[in-house]
Design a protein around this motif. Structure first.
Motif, short mmCIF file in Angstrom:
data_model
loop_
_atom_site.label_atom_id
_atom_site.label_comp_id
_atom_site.label_asym_id
_atom_site.label_seq_id
_atom_site.Cartn_x
_atom_site.Cartn_y
_atom_site.Cartn_z
N TYR A 6 0.83 -1.21 0.00
CA TYR A 6 0.00 0.00 0.00
C TYR A 6 0.86 1.27 0.00
CZ TYR A 6 0.98 0.87 4.95
OH TYR A 6 1.60 1.14 6.13
N LEU A 7 2.15 1.13 0.28
CA LEU A 7 3.05 2.29 0.35
C LEU A 7 3.58 2.72 -1.02
CD1 LEU A 7 5.15 1.33 3.50
CD2 LEU A 7 3.37 3.09 3.31
N SER A 8 3.13 2.09 -2.09
CA SER A 8 3.69 2.45 -3.40
C SER A 8 2.63 2.66 -4.48
CB SER A 8 4.66 1.36 -3.86
OG SER A 8 3.99 0.11 -3.94
N GLY A 9 1.39 2.89 -4.10
CA GLY A 9 0.34 3.10 -5.09
C GLY A 9 0.42 4.45 -5.78
N LYS A 10 -0.14 4.51 -6.97
CA LYS A 10 -0.18 5.74 -7.77
C LYS A 10 -1.11 6.76 -7.11
CE LYS A 10 -0.91 7.09 -12.55
NZ LYS A 10 -1.28 6.60 -13.88
N ILE A 11 -0.72 8.03 -7.14
CA ILE A 11 -1.51 9.11 -6.58
C ILE A 11 -2.27 9.80 -7.72
CG2 ILE A 11 -1.42 11.32 -5.36
CD1 ILE A 11 1.23 10.27 -4.05
N ILE A 12 -3.60 9.77 -7.65
CA ILE A 12 -4.44 10.39 -8.69
C ILE A 12 -5.26 11.50 -8.03
CG2 ILE A 12 -6.21 10.02 -10.43
CD1 ILE A 12 -5.29 7.07 -10.51
N PRO A 13 -4.98 12.76 -8.39
CA PRO A 13 -5.67 13.89 -7.76
C PRO A 13 -7.19 13.77 -7.78
CG PRO A 13 -3.92 14.68 -9.17
CD PRO A 13 -4.06 13.21 -9.44
N GLY A 14 -7.81 14.07 -6.64
CA GLY A 14 -9.26 14.07 -6.54
C GLY A 14 -9.91 12.71 -6.69
N THR A 15 -9.09 11.63 -6.73
CA THR A 15 -9.63 10.30 -7.00
C THR A 15 -9.15 9.23 -6.03
OG1 THR A 15 -9.78 10.84 -9.36
CG2 THR A 15 -9.89 8.51 -8.77
N SER A 16 -7.82 8.98 -6.00
CA SER A 16 -7.35 7.84 -5.22
C SER A 16 -5.86 7.91 -4.91
CB SER A 16 -7.63 6.54 -5.98
OG SER A 16 -6.94 6.54 -7.21
N VAL A 17 -5.49 7.07 -3.94
CA VAL A 17 -4.09 6.78 -3.62
C VAL A 17 -4.01 5.27 -3.63
CG1 VAL A 17 -2.30 6.83 -1.85
CG2 VAL A 17 -3.68 8.87 -2.26
N GLY A 18 -3.28 4.72 -4.61
CA GLY A 18 -3.27 3.27 -4.76
C GLY A 18 -4.69 2.77 -4.97
N LYS A 19 -5.06 1.70 -4.27
CA LYS A 19 -6.39 1.14 -4.43
C LYS A 19 -7.45 1.86 -3.60
CE LYS A 19 -5.82 -2.50 -0.92
NZ LYS A 19 -5.84 -3.94 -0.71
N PHE A 20 -7.04 2.78 -2.73
CA PHE A 20 -7.97 3.48 -1.84
C PHE A 20 -8.54 4.71 -2.52
CE2 PHE A 20 -4.99 1.14 0.80
CZ PHE A 20 -5.87 0.37 1.55
N LYS A 21 -9.87 4.78 -2.59
CA LYS A 21 -10.54 5.82 -3.35
C LYS A 21 -11.32 6.78 -2.44
CE LYS A 21 -11.22 2.89 -7.45
NZ LYS A 21 -9.92 2.44 -7.38
N LEU A 22 -11.29 8.06 -2.80
CA LEU A 22 -12.14 9.03 -2.12
C LEU A 22 -13.58 8.57 -2.26
CD1 LEU A 22 -10.54 12.39 -3.30
CD2 LEU A 22 -10.26 11.27 -1.09
N GLY A 23 -14.35 8.73 -1.19
CA GLY A 23 -15.75 8.30 -1.21
C GLY A 23 -15.97 6.93 -0.59
N TRP A 24 -14.89 6.15 -0.42
CA TRP A 24 -15.04 4.86 0.26
C TRP A 24 -15.45 5.10 1.70
CZ3 TRP A 24 -10.70 0.71 -0.55
CH2 TRP A 24 -10.75 0.22 -1.87
N THR A 25 -16.13 4.13 2.28
CA THR A 25 -16.50 4.22 3.69
C THR A 25 -15.37 3.68 4.57
OG1 THR A 25 -17.47 2.01 3.72
CG2 THR A 25 -18.94 3.84 3.10
N MET A 26 -15.49 3.96 5.86
CA MET A 26 -14.52 3.42 6.82
C MET A 26 -14.48 1.90 6.74
SD MET A 26 -15.03 5.74 10.22
CE MET A 26 -13.43 5.39 10.93
N ASP A 27 -15.65 1.28 6.62
CA ASP A 27 -15.72 -0.18 6.54
C ASP A 27 -14.98 -0.71 5.33
OD1 ASP A 27 -17.16 -0.37 8.90
OD2 ASP A 27 -19.11 -0.47 7.89
N GLN A 28 -15.07 -0.01 4.19
CA GLN A 28 -14.36 -0.46 2.99
C GLN A 28 -12.85 -0.40 3.20
OE1 GLN A 28 -16.75 2.19 0.33
NE2 GLN A 28 -16.49 0.49 -1.12
#
Length: 140
Positions: A6-28
Motif C-alpha cells: 500500500y506504500l507504493s500506489g499511484k496518486i491520482i488527484p481528486g480520485t485515489s491513492v493506490g487502491k484506496f478511493k475518495l468516497g469509500w466508507t470506513m468499513d471499505q
C-alpha cells in the motif's frame, strides 16, 4: 500479516491513492487494509474521523463516514505524474509542472493549477525544500 504494498500506489488527484478511493466508507478501508492501523472516531462534528497507518492517513466525513481526504507522508513511495513524491524538491519539477503556494496556508501548502484535488506540503516556503506530505481531496 502486514503487507507494505500500500506504500507504493499511484496518486491520482481528486480520485485515489493506490487502491484506496475518495468516497469509500470506513468499513471499505478496514476491509481492504492489509496493514496495521488505528481508528479515531470523533465525538465532535467539527472534527473528522480518521484511520492512520504507517505513512498514510484517511480522513472521513463526520456524518457519512466516507473518505474526503487521503494524506501520504514519510515512507510512502507512490507518485503523482511519475515525478512528484515524498522528498521531491520543488525546483526539480518547476519547469515541466506549474505550481503555486497557497496564500494564508500556515502548513506551506502548494497547489497545481492544472490538477485539482491534490495539495502538497513542504516544511518551509521555498522552492528548494522537499515535499513533506501529499494530500488528495474530494472536489466539491
Amino acid at each position: 500479516m502486514s503487507d507494505d504494498s500500500y506504500l507504493s500506489g499511484k496518486i491520482i488527484p481528486g480520485t485515489s491513492v493506490g487502491k484506496f478511493k475518495l468516497g469509500w466508507t470506513m468499513d471499505q478501508v478496514i476491509h481492504e487494509a492489509t496493514f496495521k492501523y488505528f481508528v479515531n472516531i470523533s465525538d465532535w462534528e467539527s472534527k473528522s474521523h480518521s484511520i492512520e497507518a504507517d505513512s498514510i492517513k484517511f480522513f472521513f466525513d463526520y456524518k457519512t463516514k466516507e473518505i474526503v481526504q487521503i494524506t501520504v507522508f514519510d515512507q510512502y513511495k507512490g507518485s503523482f505524474l511519475n515525478s512528484i513524491r515524498i522528498g521531491t524538491i520543488l525546483s526539480e519539477i518547476k519547469d515541466p509542472i506549474s505550481y503555486e503556494f497557497i496564500n494564508g496556508d500556515n502548513d506551506c501548502g502548494i497547489e497545481f493549477p492544472d490538477f485539482k484535488g491534490i495539495i502538497v506540503h513542504t516544511q518551509k516556503w521555498d522552492d528548494d525544500t522537499p515535499i513533506k506530505f501529499i494530500s488528495i481531496i474530494k472536489q466539491i
